[in-house]
Design a protein around this motif. Structure first.
Motif, PDB file in Angstrom:
ATOM      1  N   ALA A  11       0.797  -1.191  -0.065  1.00 53.82           N
ATOM      2  CA  ALA A  11      -0.110   0.444  -0.418  1.00 53.82           C
ATOM      3  C   ALA A  11       0.794   1.015  -0.457  1.00 53.82           C
ATOM      4  O   ALA A  11       0.673   2.363   0.087  1.00 53.82           O
ATOM      5  CB  ALA A  11      -0.652   0.079   1.199  1.00 53.82           C
ATOM      6  N   GLY A  77      -4.990  -1.272   2.350  1.00 55.18           N
ATOM      7  CA  GLY A  77      -4.108   0.021   3.329  1.00 55.18           C
ATOM      8  C   GLY A  77      -4.900   1.115   4.259  1.00 55.18           C
ATOM      9  O   GLY A  77      -5.972   1.755   3.406  1.00 55.18           O
ATOM     10  N   SER A  84      -2.152  -0.718   7.559  1.00 54.57           N
ATOM     11  CA  SER A  84      -2.468  -1.311   6.522  1.00 54.57           C
ATOM     12  C   SER A  84      -2.275  -2.867   6.987  1.00 54.57           C
ATOM     13  O   SER A  84      -3.209  -3.849   6.147  1.00 54.57           O
ATOM     14  CB  SER A  84      -1.196  -1.358   5.253  1.00 54.57           C
TER      15      SER A  84
END
Length: 387
Positions: A11, A77, A84
């Motif tokens: 993420a 995330g 995340s």
């Protein structure tokens, strides 16, 4: 049977490696870094439950990078790495025994590193972090001046995947909400757990800077050291019609090419060249003209099949070339479109695709404008030791 789940943290927005893309989506040896990371785990154990945690803005990049892989839907995330990972943990099945948390930008994780983490968990460890002893001399620096040398004995550079009993890690993350901790080992430390160290691997480095990507490209190319070249040749005669297909491009013409499929002589020759480099038969072996399902089929189906045979063996297509032999139609104005189409079908840069054309100075069947011939070559890189 112990259920092991892998949470791959993808993420981040890091683009220090250049090209303006988050580093997990940059290409490495023709594949996105994230895909290479996923494939590394699938090669270790296809039974791993893999969950990728991605940024909501990267859904299209994720889908492109993982096309063809049978994965669970990605998890979005949070604002921090810690959030995340927590989101990824909440998405796992409750019967998960162990969870391994891994950085998407570490595509060279090995079987040995992963199995050492799992073995330590089997032996009762509360948390396991792989690491390598620090080899370089360390200096404490302040305002550009070395203040003193740091004793490096007992110091380790830690890596991922970091492994934990699932119930322990999700409980530790719940307790650590609102705090900023650097990795999951630190989350478990804050939870009061004993964190064991397992053997890491210097090759399991994290891609962050342009130099890291240069090193990674070299490492990838060394692993794909079985270099092969194949050639292909095909001929199709003319018949009545108003267009021809050549190298995936439709050209208006006063005739058509006769064939069981769309008779794209360029793509047929190229398909055979790739299959020849693989020592995997030819186009007629896999798509016999006696089979009616291929009647009128677009030849890009055949080329995509050959491409996928290369990818299935962990290889990559390094270069392809097609030479079309005919008096007419004129090929020159269409060369760039043909190169672009072949590059799109093979998922390689157009700079690795050559399309040429020549005549036989009015000699032979092509000189009499009875048909078109094509010669093709393909250069592949396959893993060392590939059969």
């Amino acid at each position: 049977m112990t259920q092991v789940s892998i949470v791959i943290v993808a993420a981040g927005r890091g683009s220090r490696a250049g090209e303006g893309l988050p580093k997990q989506y940059r290409k490495l040896g023709g594949k996105a870094v994230l895909r290479r990371t996923i494939e590394s785990f699938l090669a270790i154990d296809p039974g791993f439950d893999i969950r990728c945690v991605i940024h909501p803005d990267d859904k299209a990049l994720y889908e492109e990078a993982t096309a063809g892989l049978n994965l669970f839907a990605p998890v979005f995330g949070g604002a921090t790495r810690q959030e995340s990972v927590f989101n990824g943990l909440k998405a796992l099945e409750q019967d998960t025994d162990y969870v391994l948390v891994h950085d998407a930008a570490r595509p060279f994780v090995t079987h040995e590193v992963v199995m050492d983490v799992i073995k330590a968990l089997d032996a009762g460890a509360e948390a396991v972090v792989p690491g390598v002893p620090v080899a370089d001399t360390l200096k404490k620096v302040q305002d550009g001046t070395i203040k003193h040398t740091v004793d490096r004995s007992g110091l380790y550079a830690v890596q991922t995947p970091q492994g934990f009993p699932y119930a322990n890690l999700i409980a530790a993350h719940e307790a650590a909400l609102g705090r900023e901790l650097t990795d999951d080992g630190a989350v478990m430390e804050a939870f009061g757990a004993h964190v064991a160290i397992s053997k890491g691997d210097s090759g399991n480095f994290k891609l962050t800077t342009p130099d890291d990507f240069k090193k990674a490209e070299q490492q990838t190319m060394m692993a794909l050291g079985d270099i092969r070249t194949g050639s292909g040749y095909d001929v199709h005669r003319f018949e009545e019609g108003d267009h021809v297909w050549l190298c995936g491009v439709k050209l208006p013409f006063t005739k058509a090419l006769k064939g069981h499929s769309d008779a794209d002589v360029g793509l047929h020759a190229l398909t055979d060249a790739i299959l020849a480099a693989l020592c995997d038969g030819d186009i007629g072996t896999h798509f016999p003209p006696s089979d009616d399902q291929w009647r009128g089929a677009p030849s890009d189906v055949f080329l995509a099949f050959a491409r996928d045979r290369v990818l299935a063996r962990g290889g990559q297509i390094s270069h392809v070339g097609v030479c079309l032999v005919c008096e007419k139609p004129k090929i020159g104005p269409h060369k760039d479109a043909m190169r672009d189409r072949i590059a799109e079908l093979l998922a390689i840069p157009a700079s690795r695709v050559s399309v040429q054309a020549t005549t036989t100075e009015k000699l032979g069947f092509t000189g009499r404008e009875e048909g078109i011939a094509a010669q093709a070559t393909a250069t592949l890189r396959l893993p060392m030791g590939d059969n």
